[in-house]
Design a protein around this motif. Structure first.
Motif, PDB file in Angstrom:
ATOM      1  N   ARG A   1       0.773  -1.247  -0.091  1.00 31.18           N
ATOM      2  CA  ARG A   1       0.133   0.097  -0.013  1.00 31.18           C
ATOM      3  C   ARG A   1       1.004   1.168   0.101  1.00 31.18           C
ATOM      4  NH1 ARG A   1      -5.773  -0.934   2.845  1.00 31.18           N
ATOM      5  NH2 ARG A   1      -5.773  -3.118   2.803  1.00 31.18           N
ATOM      6  N   ARG A   2       0.309   2.212  -0.824  1.00 36.09           N
ATOM      7  CA  ARG A   2       1.218   3.511  -0.875  1.00 36.09           C
ATOM      8  C   ARG A   2       1.210   4.316   0.432  1.00 36.09           C
ATOM      9  NH1 ARG A   2       2.489   5.209  -6.297  1.00 36.09           N
ATOM     10  NH2 ARG A   2       1.717   3.893  -7.865  1.00 36.09           N
ATOM     11  N   PHE A   3       2.208   4.999   0.674  1.00 39.20           N
ATOM     12  CA  PHE A   3       1.937   5.871   1.733  1.00 39.20           C
ATOM     13  C   PHE A   3       0.814   7.004   1.660  1.00 39.20           C
ATOM     14  CE2 PHE A   3       4.141   8.827  -0.993  1.00 39.20           C
ATOM     15  CZ  PHE A   3       3.712  10.214  -0.588  1.00 39.20           C
ATOM     16  N   GLN A   4       0.269   7.189   2.997  1.00 39.95           N
ATOM     17  CA  GLN A   4      -1.036   8.024   2.862  1.00 39.95           C
ATOM     18  C   GLN A   4      -0.918   9.156   4.003  1.00 39.95           C
ATOM     19  OE1 GLN A   4      -3.915   5.077   4.439  1.00 39.95           O
ATOM     20  NE2 GLN A   4      -3.366   3.692   2.840  1.00 39.95           N
ATOM     21  N   LEU A   5      -0.719  10.204   3.259  1.00 36.65           N
ATOM     22  CA  LEU A   5      -0.033  11.490   3.884  1.00 36.65           C
ATOM     23  C   LEU A   5      -1.129  12.088   4.607  1.00 36.65           C
ATOM     24  CD1 LEU A   5       2.731  13.079   3.541  1.00 36.65           C
ATOM     25  CD2 LEU A   5       1.261  14.514   1.846  1.00 36.65           C
ATOM     26  N   ASP A   6      -2.226  11.857   4.408  1.00 31.93           N
ATOM     27  CA  ASP A   6      -3.288  12.311   5.112  1.00 31.93           C
ATOM     28  C   ASP A   6      -3.138  11.864   6.540  1.00 31.93           C
ATOM     29  OD1 ASP A   6      -4.345   9.859   4.392  1.00 31.93           O
ATOM     30  OD2 ASP A   6      -6.267  10.161   4.796  1.00 31.93           O
ATOM     31  N   SER A   7      -2.738  10.697   7.092  1.00 31.52           N
ATOM     32  CA  SER A   7      -2.774  10.131   8.218  1.00 31.52           C
ATOM     33  C   SER A   7      -1.755  11.086   9.077  1.00 31.52           C
ATOM     34  CB  SER A   7      -2.219   8.806   8.024  1.00 31.52           C
ATOM     35  OG  SER A   7      -0.639   8.803   7.671  1.00 31.52           O
ATOM     36  N   LEU A   8      -0.725  11.815   8.724  1.00 27.72           N
ATOM     37  CA  LEU A   8       0.175  12.561   9.386  1.00 27.72           C
ATOM     38  C   LEU A   8      -0.945  13.804   9.769  1.00 27.72           C
ATOM     39  CD1 LEU A   8       2.083  11.212   7.389  1.00 27.72           C
ATOM     40  CD2 LEU A   8       3.679  13.162   8.099  1.00 27.72           C
ATOM     41  N   GLY A   9      -1.634  14.578   9.084  1.00 24.40           N
ATOM     42  CA  GLY A   9      -2.564  15.433   9.227  1.00 24.40           C
ATOM     43  C   GLY A   9      -3.500  14.959  10.366  1.00 24.40           C
ATOM     44  N   TRP A  10      -4.219  14.000  10.517  1.00 29.24           N
ATOM     45  CA  TRP A  10      -5.128  13.503  11.326  1.00 29.24           C
ATOM     46  C   TRP A  10      -4.585  13.142  12.375  1.00 29.24           C
ATOM     47  CZ3 TRP A  10      -9.265  15.436  10.086  1.00 29.24           C
ATOM     48  CH2 TRP A  10      -9.757  15.388   8.732  1.00 29.24           C
ATOM     49  N   VAL A  11      -3.300  12.737  12.674  1.00 26.77           N
ATOM     50  CA  VAL A  11      -2.924  12.342  14.117  1.00 26.77           C
ATOM     51  C   VAL A  11      -2.458  13.642  14.741  1.00 26.77           C
ATOM     52  CG1 VAL A  11      -1.019  11.236  15.140  1.00 26.77           C
ATOM     53  CG2 VAL A  11      -2.125   9.983  13.180  1.00 26.77           C
ATOM     54  N   LEU A  12      -1.859  14.494  13.831  1.00 33.54           N
ATOM     55  CA  LEU A  12      -1.305  15.905  14.501  1.00 33.54           C
ATOM     56  C   LEU A  12      -2.907  16.623  15.024  1.00 33.54           C
ATOM     57  CD1 LEU A  12       1.064  17.354  11.978  1.00 33.54           C
ATOM     58  CD2 LEU A  12       1.541  16.534  14.463  1.00 33.54           C
ATOM     59  N   TRP A  13      -3.721  16.532  14.368  1.00 30.21           N
ATOM     60  CA  TRP A  13      -5.055  17.026  14.475  1.00 30.21           C
ATOM     61  C   TRP A  13      -5.732  16.448  15.983  1.00 30.21           C
ATOM     62  CZ3 TRP A  13      -9.976  14.479  14.797  1.00 30.21           C
ATOM     63  CH2 TRP A  13     -10.839  15.248  15.171  1.00 30.21           C
ATOM     64  N   ALA A  14      -5.610  15.097  15.811  1.00 33.13           N
ATOM     65  CA  ALA A  14      -6.018  14.390  17.242  1.00 33.13           C
ATOM     66  C   ALA A  14      -5.263  14.681  18.349  1.00 33.13           C
ATOM     67  CB  ALA A  14      -6.214  12.740  16.958  1.00 33.13           C
ATOM     68  N   GLY A  15      -3.910  14.567  18.215  1.00 33.27           N
ATOM     69  CA  GLY A  15      -3.127  15.037  19.333  1.00 33.27           C
ATOM     70  C   GLY A  15      -3.467  16.466  19.859  1.00 33.27           C
ATOM     71  N   TRP A  16      -3.650  17.363  19.041  1.00 34.17           N
ATOM     72  CA  TRP A  16      -4.086  18.877  19.590  1.00 34.17           C
ATOM     73  C   TRP A  16      -5.300  18.618  20.378  1.00 34.17           C
ATOM     74  CZ3 TRP A  16      -8.518  20.856  17.521  1.00 34.17           C
ATOM     75  CH2 TRP A  16      -9.009  22.224  18.033  1.00 34.17           C
ATOM     76  N   PHE A  17      -6.466  17.896  19.589  1.00 36.46           N
ATOM     77  CA  PHE A  17      -7.767  17.727  20.131  1.00 36.46           C
ATOM     78  C   PHE A  17      -7.731  17.253  21.445  1.00 36.46           C
ATOM     79  CE2 PHE A  17     -11.950  16.065  20.341  1.00 36.46           C
ATOM     80  CZ  PHE A  17     -12.793  16.761  19.749  1.00 36.46           C
ATOM     81  N   LEU A  18      -6.885  16.296  21.795  1.00 41.11           N
ATOM     82  CA  LEU A  18      -6.695  15.587  23.091  1.00 41.11           C
ATOM     83  C   LEU A  18      -6.071  16.421  24.079  1.00 41.11           C
ATOM     84  CD1 LEU A  18      -6.602  13.076  24.823  1.00 41.11           C
ATOM     85  CD2 LEU A  18      -4.900  12.315  23.945  1.00 41.11           C
ATOM     86  N   THR A  19      -5.213  17.232  23.638  1.00 41.53           N
ATOM     87  CA  THR A  19      -4.684  18.534  24.568  1.00 41.53           C
ATOM     88  C   THR A  19      -5.502  19.421  25.050  1.00 41.53           C
ATOM     89  OG1 THR A  19      -3.688  19.887  22.946  1.00 41.53           O
ATOM     90  CG2 THR A  19      -2.343  17.943  23.578  1.00 41.53           C
ATOM     91  N   VAL A  20      -6.476  19.511  24.133  1.00 41.39           N
ATOM     92  CA  VAL A  20      -7.616  20.680  24.811  1.00 41.39           C
ATOM     93  C   VAL A  20      -8.463  20.131  25.735  1.00 41.39           C
ATOM     94  CG1 VAL A  20      -9.609  21.827  23.628  1.00 41.39           C
ATOM     95  CG2 VAL A  20      -7.757  22.012  22.419  1.00 41.39           C
ATOM     96  N   HIS A  21      -9.073  18.596  25.424  1.00 43.61           N
ATOM     97  CA  HIS A  21     -10.053  18.158  26.383  1.00 43.61           C
ATOM     98  C   HIS A  21      -9.166  17.446  27.558  1.00 43.61           C
ATOM     99  CE1 HIS A  21     -12.398  18.117  22.828  1.00 43.61           C
ATOM    100  NE2 HIS A  21     -13.525  18.211  23.783  1.00 43.61           N
ATOM    101  N   ASP A  22      -7.987  17.249  27.467  1.00 40.00           N
ATOM    102  CA  ASP A  22      -6.907  16.686  28.835  1.00 40.00           C
ATOM    103  C   ASP A  22      -5.797  17.446  28.692  1.00 40.00           C
ATOM    104  OD1 ASP A  22      -6.297  15.003  30.690  1.00 40.00           O
ATOM    105  OD2 ASP A  22      -5.248  13.780  29.058  1.00 40.00           O
ATOM    106  N   PRO A  23      -5.450  18.621  29.228  1.00 36.05           N
ATOM    107  CA  PRO A  23      -4.413  19.382  29.154  1.00 36.05           C
ATOM    108  C   PRO A  23      -3.236  18.499  29.736  1.00 36.05           C
ATOM    109  CG  PRO A  23      -6.025  20.735  30.013  1.00 36.05           C
ATOM    110  CD  PRO A  23      -6.651  19.350  29.798  1.00 36.05           C
TER     111      PRO A  23
END
Length: 470
Positions: free
Chosen positions: A214-236
């Motif tokens: 399977r080819r690399f999927q560049l969107d996964s980097l974006g989604w993990v970064l977004w989720a990491g930020w999202f988690l820090t907002v809800h759980d500082p």
């Protein structure tokens, strides 16, 4: 008809549709929603998982024949069979047992599941929505190993960890107050990340990359970064996890470095998981890539700003601004299609440029509604995109839930409720969200699907309050 009368009539019609839909759902629930199972169903068919009280990795699919007339006991992963016995996985065991309902181990499992739900919150004001959210959260728990490996589903080719899907599981668990599980998934992703910032398309539960070409999927980097930020907002407290910042820095620097002279990242596979050569414009990335990358860069910028990392904040903000400007130049003039060309096909990924991933934009909102109208099937639900090469009579629940999430996060409550009512009405006989729904309105493919479960939870949370926007 005046504009005001038209709006009133439209609202009345929508309300009637919702009431009818909820009555149908209630009737199905009253009869366990069951029809006699088809013995010719594919071997991976199952209406849901049997789980263990307190052991998230102990789960097993329920045979469709056993599911006839069965139901989950409320707010649990214990199945009450039609003969009145209970099937579940006892605490400390790995295999399910079938016992009398009065067996004390049943109550232990019930207390454990319900205690876990109460440790956070279950979104949804209508009973049918709350029930769907509770089941989705319990299914996310059953799909997540203690190591943080969160698999897409339980069967065959789905029994792997996709960073994209895991990112949404992080967000759903974080939004509902289940930070320990969300943190475990984040740590797993940090452990398996390459030093160059990339992730493989998918992983085994032991963390080894799946090498299937399977080819690399560049969107996964974006989604993990977004989720990491999202988690820090809800759980500082997540900001203090030692793995977070190195993971964010590697991924965000990698994304920033990929932007070309035109401000766009290179062509890459996205959530469709197909070669860029199959796209209408193989030279440029799809909306599914650029939307995720933009959300990720903005999330990384917010994390850096909170840490006081001035250099990274500036670098990633500049990259996000370049990408945003490129999207405005190359996608916006054509109405935000999947590929940036005149007359380009619409894609459910247009929702990635809308709330809760980006601030509300009237032009994007118009594009979202245009896409929804073009992708909606006669029986409800949507296709992933206009040029979808698969079965064009089968609706996909993740993409349907994307439209529900965007509508909810944009304040379009009635529209969001319509999407959510359809999803609630097309669950399995046990109330589990499947990956697809066929042309006859029957759940198809694996159930549960973690990505759909996450999106539904987020959509219901957006209806209950506001989700943060990077």
């Amino acid at each position: 008809m005046t504009g005001r009368n038209a709006l009133v009539t439209s609202a009345t019609t929508r309300t009637i549709r919702r009431v009818v839909a909820l009555l149908v759902i209630a009737a199905l629930a009253a009869t366990c929603g069951a029809t006699i199972p088809d013995r010719n169903l594919p071997e991976w068919s199952s209406p849901g998982l049997v789980g263990g009280g307190g052991w998230p990795f102990a789960s097993e699919p329920l045979d469709p024949l056993d599911a006839y007339g069965a139901t989950y006991l409320p707010d649990s992963s214990v199945v009450l069979l039609r003969d009145g016995r209970a099937r579940f996985i006892p605490f400390g065991a790995e295999d399910p047992v079938t016992v009398l309902r009065e067996d004390p181990r049943v109550d232990v499992a019930l207390r454990t599941d319900r205690s876990w739900l109460r440790a956070g919150k279950v979104p949804g004001t209508l009973p049918v929505h709350r029930n769907m959210a509770a089941r989705a959260l319990l299914d996310l728990r059953l799909l997540t190993r203690p190591s943080g490996a969160s698999i897409a589903s339980w069967y065959g080719a789905w029994r792997f960890v996709w960073p994209r899907d895991s990112a949404f599981a992080i967000a759903a668990l974080a939004a509902t107050g289940h930070a320990p599980e969300a943190r475990r998934i984040l740590r797993f992703l940090a452990r398996v990340q390459d030093q160059d910032g990339m992730w493989a398309a998918r992983y085994e539960t032991d963390g080894s990359a799946v090498t299937d070409g399977r080819r690399f999927q560049l969107d996964s980097l974006g989604w993990v970064l977004w989720a990491g930020w999202f988690l820090t907002v809800h759980d500082p407290g997540t900001r203090n996890i030692p793995e977070l910042w190195p993971m964010v820095r590697r991924a965000a620097d990698r994304l920033s470095a990929t932007l070309g002279a035109d401000g766009l990242p290179p062509p890459s596979s996205d959530y469709w998981e197909r070669s860029p050569q199959a796209e209408e414009d193989p030279r440029r990335p799809t909306l599914g890539v650029v939307g995720a990358v933009l959300a990720g860069l903005r999330g990384a910028t917010a994390i850096a700003r909170t840490r006081g990392a001035t250099e990274e904040t500036h670098r990633w903000r500049m990259a996000a601004d370049r990408l945003s400007a490129a999207i405005s130049r190359q996608f916006a003039p054509y109405g935000y299609p999947r590929s940036p060309i005149k007359g380009g096909a619409m894609d459910a990924a247009v929702t990635f440029l809308a709330p809760p991933f980006a601030a509300y934009d009237p032009a994007v909102d118009t594009a979202v509604h245009t896409a929804a109208a073009k992708l909606r099937l006669p029986g409800g639900g949507v296709l992933p995109g206009e040029r979808w090469a698969g079965n064009r009579e089968v609706a996909w629940t993740p993409e349907t839930a994307m439209f529900a999430l965007t509508a909810a996060a944009s304040g379009q409550r009635a529209e969001a409720a319509d999407w959510l009512d359809w999803l609630a009405g097309h669950r399995t006989t046990l109330g589990v969200l499947p990956e697809k729904v066929d042309q006859y309105g029957r759940p198809a493919a694996v159930a549960p699907l973690g990505w759909t479960a996450s999106l539904v939870v987020l959509a219901l949370e957006a209806l209950d309050g506001r989700l943060p926007i990077p």
